[in-house]
Design a protein around this motif. Structure first.
Motif, short mmCIF file in Angstrom:
data_model
loop_
_atom_site.label_atom_id
_atom_site.label_comp_id
_atom_site.label_asym_id
_atom_site.label_seq_id
_atom_site.Cartn_x
_atom_site.Cartn_y
_atom_site.Cartn_z
N ARG A 43 0.83 -1.20 0.00
CA ARG A 43 0.00 0.00 0.00
C ARG A 43 0.87 1.26 0.00
O ARG A 43 0.58 2.24 -0.69
N ASN A 44 1.95 1.23 0.75
CA ASN A 44 2.84 2.38 0.79
C ASN A 44 3.61 2.57 -0.52
O ASN A 44 3.89 3.70 -0.92
N VAL A 45 3.93 1.45 -1.18
CA VAL A 45 4.58 1.55 -2.50
C VAL A 45 3.66 2.26 -3.49
O VAL A 45 4.08 3.16 -4.23
N ARG A 46 2.39 1.86 -3.50
CA ARG A 46 1.43 2.49 -4.42
C ARG A 46 1.24 3.96 -4.07
O ARG A 46 1.15 4.82 -4.96
N ASP A 47 1.17 4.27 -2.77
CA ASP A 47 1.05 5.67 -2.34
C ASP A 47 2.23 6.49 -2.83
O ASP A 47 2.06 7.61 -3.34
N LEU A 48 3.43 5.95 -2.69
CA LEU A 48 4.63 6.65 -3.14
C LEU A 48 4.59 6.92 -4.63
O LEU A 48 4.88 8.04 -5.09
N GLY A 49 4.22 5.91 -5.40
CA GLY A 49 4.17 6.08 -6.85
C GLY A 49 3.13 7.08 -7.29
O GLY A 49 3.40 7.95 -8.13
N GLU A 50 1.93 6.98 -6.73
CA GLU A 50 0.84 7.88 -7.13
C GLU A 50 1.13 9.32 -6.73
O GLU A 50 0.87 10.25 -7.50
N LEU A 51 1.68 9.52 -5.53
CA LEU A 51 1.96 10.88 -5.09
C LEU A 51 3.12 11.50 -5.86
O LEU A 51 3.16 12.71 -6.07
N THR A 52 4.05 10.67 -6.30
CA THR A 52 5.12 11.17 -7.16
C THR A 52 4.54 11.69 -8.48
O THR A 52 4.91 12.76 -8.97
N ALA A 53 3.61 10.91 -9.03
CA ALA A 53 2.98 11.30 -10.28
C ALA A 53 2.10 12.55 -10.12
O ALA A 53 2.02 13.39 -11.02
N LEU A 54 1.48 12.69 -8.95
CA LEU A 54 0.59 13.83 -8.72
C LEU A 54 1.34 15.13 -8.45
O LEU A 54 0.85 16.21 -8.78
N THR A 55 2.52 15.03 -7.86
CA THR A 55 3.18 16.25 -7.38
C THR A 55 4.48 16.59 -8.08
O THR A 55 4.66 17.72 -8.54
N LEU A 56 5.41 15.64 -8.18
CA LEU A 56 6.75 15.98 -8.64
C LEU A 56 7.03 15.58 -10.08
O LEU A 56 7.59 16.38 -10.85
N LEU A 57 6.67 14.35 -10.44
CA LEU A 57 7.07 13.82 -11.75
C LEU A 57 5.85 13.29 -12.51
O LEU A 57 5.67 12.09 -12.69
N THR A 95 8.80 4.63 -11.22
CA THR A 95 9.03 5.29 -9.93
C THR A 95 8.80 4.32 -8.78
O THR A 95 9.55 4.31 -7.80
N MET A 96 7.77 3.49 -8.90
CA MET A 96 7.50 2.50 -7.85
C MET A 96 8.62 1.47 -7.77
O MET A 96 9.01 1.03 -6.68
N PHE A 97 9.15 1.08 -8.91
CA PHE A 97 10.26 0.12 -8.95
C PHE A 97 11.49 0.70 -8.25
O PHE A 97 12.18 -0.01 -7.50
N ILE A 98 11.75 1.98 -8.46
CA ILE A 98 12.91 2.63 -7.83
C ILE A 98 12.76 2.62 -6.31
O ILE A 98 13.72 2.30 -5.57
N PHE A 99 11.56 2.93 -5.81
CA PHE A 99 11.33 2.94 -4.36
C PHE A 99 11.52 1.54 -3.77
O PHE A 99 12.12 1.38 -2.70
N VAL A 100 11.00 0.52 -4.46
CA VAL A 100 11.15 -0.85 -3.97
C VAL A 100 12.63 -1.25 -3.95
O VAL A 100 13.09 -1.89 -2.99
N MET A 101 13.38 -0.84 -4.97
CA MET A 101 14.80 -1.20 -5.04
C MET A 101 15.61 -0.51 -3.94
O MET A 101 16.56 -1.09 -3.40
N ILE A 102 15.23 0.73 -3.59
CA ILE A 102 15.90 1.42 -2.48
C ILE A 102 15.69 0.65 -1.18
O ILE A 102 16.64 0.40 -0.42
N ALA A 103 14.43 0.26 -0.93
CA ALA A 103 14.13 -0.51 0.27
C ALA A 103 14.83 -1.86 0.23
O ALA A 103 15.37 -2.32 1.25
N LEU A 104 14.81 -2.51 -0.93
CA LEU A 104 15.44 -3.82 -1.08
C LEU A 104 16.93 -3.76 -0.73
O LEU A 104 17.44 -4.64 -0.02
N TYR A 105 17.60 -2.73 -1.20
CA TYR A 105 19.04 -2.60 -0.94
C TYR A 105 19.32 -2.46 0.57
O TYR A 105 20.22 -3.11 1.11
N ALA A 106 18.53 -1.62 1.25
CA ALA A 106 18.72 -1.42 2.68
C ALA A 106 18.46 -2.70 3.46
O ALA A 106 19.21 -3.07 4.37
#
Length: 365
Positions: free
Chosen positions: A97-111, A119-130
């Motif tokens: 749910r948080n991944v989808r929120d991140l992606g949708e809000l990125t599309a609505l506001t910044l990109l 954009t959602m893939f990038i967020f998941v990969m950041i979390a995956l690396y940590a």
């Protein structure tokens, strides 16, 4: 033998604060009671505190075990493993749910022109690396990010005060409709989000580097962040008024946009969006981490075996909702109804099992 990962009490406290902040200040929780929404937040935080004391007591009785270990110990290997697996799915679902929120809000506001899957893939990969790097890396992030987030919130509140936008008289009359509407607004919705999500720390307190449970740091962090969230809730009403704040999808974003008259700074809404990203990313990462940790314990395989499969499942299921409207409708509907089962129901069963086990032990001796 693999070395057990350990984190400090301060890191746990910082993680609690950043996890609880998440995206909460952006919304007017308890908005149905208008100017009394801050009282609903107070009631919700009190209910959450009672739940927190229950969770701390459960952890205190099994300080070396996490939630999965407790379930297997008290409910038996088979039943405990089944419930533990359900919890892993629950954590993965919350992360999705948080991944989808991140992606949708990125599309609505910044990109707005960037592909949502990318954009959602990038967020998941950041979390995956940590998570691949382990708990010690995950828990270092709040040490860097929390002071930054709190500074930005302080800066925005300071600018609102300087501009004269804050009018706390908009919070009156207090308790206009009586106490019951406030309780109904707080229970179970505000208890479930964000305070009841502290259930996730039953997977994490056992990582503390010292024996026992970091009660003092946990309670201090919870009280501090509850006061902060109550204040931010009241701030939205004090700036926008109860009517506008109640109908706004993201009232805090609207609150910050009232600073548009400032000549020396522009696009403060980007600052708010960045804070939102940090909060959502940490929350998504922690749920993801707990899903991996739980499945690793149930399977007996190292956590690194599950980082990629769980990440792929989280990423794939984040597209199940056809649009953001449906995603929000599910989150505020069916999703909110099942939260008390995981946040309150199973912990109560666990506490009853602990009490019965203690009683049988005393009577048999």
């Amino acid at each position: 033998m693999q070395k057990k990962e350990q984190v400090s009490a301060l890191q746990i406290a910082f993680m609690i604060m950043l996890f609880e902040i998440g995206s909460t200040p952006l919304f007017l929780l308890g908005g149905k009671v208008k100017q009394d929404s801050w009282l609903a937040m107070c009631t919700g935080s009190l209910g959450g505190f009672i739940l927190l004391l229950l969770l701390l007591w459960i952890q205190h009785r099994s300080p070396m075990l996490d939630l999965i270990g407790m379930l297997k110990f008290h409910f038996g290997g088979v039943a405990g493993s089944v419930i533990g697996l359900i919890y892993c799915f629950y954590f993965a679902y919350q992360s999705m749910r948080n991944v989808r929120d991140l992606g949708e809000l990125t599309a609505l506001t910044l990109l707005p022109r960037s592909p949502l899957p990318l954009t959602m893939f990038i967020f998941v990969m950041i979390a995956l690396y940590a998570i691949w790097k382990g708990a010690e890396v995950v828990f270092r992030l709040p040490e860097v990010l929390l002071p930054l987030v709190l500074f930005f919130y302080f800066l925005i509140v300071l600018l609102l005060g300087i501009m004269g936008s804050i009018d706390f008289y908009r919070l009156s009359p207090v308790n206009e409709g009586g106490f019951m509407p406030i309780v109904e607004a707080a229970l179970p919705d505000i208890v479930s989000f964000p305070f009841g999500q502290m259930i996730v720390f039953l997977m994490l307190w056992s990582l503390w580097e010292k024996p026992g449970v970091p009660v003092k740091n946990t309670v201090t962090a919870y009280i501090a962040i509850s006061i902060f969230l109550i204040f931010m809730n009241a701030l939205n009403v004090a700036v926008l008024g109860p009517t506008i704040a109640g109908i706004s999808q993201l009232p805090f974003l609207k609150t910050v946009r009232t600073l548009s008259n400032l000549k020396f700074v522009e696009r403060l809404d980007i600052l708010v969006t960045t804070q939102l990203f940090i909060g959502l990313l940490i929350k998504m990462m922690l749920f993801y981490f707990c899903a991996v940790k739980g499945i690793s314990e149930l399977s007996g395989k190292p956590a690194k075996w599950w980082v990629f499969p769980v990440g792929a499942a989280i990423y794939g299921t984040s597209f199940l909702a056809r649009d953001y409207t449906q995603h929000i409708a599910i989150g505020l509907g069916p999703s909110l109804k099942i939260d008390p089962l995981f946040q309150i129901g199973f912990p109560l069963l666990l506490s009853i099992s602990i009490l019965l086990r203690g009683w049988f032990k005393r009577t048999s001796s």
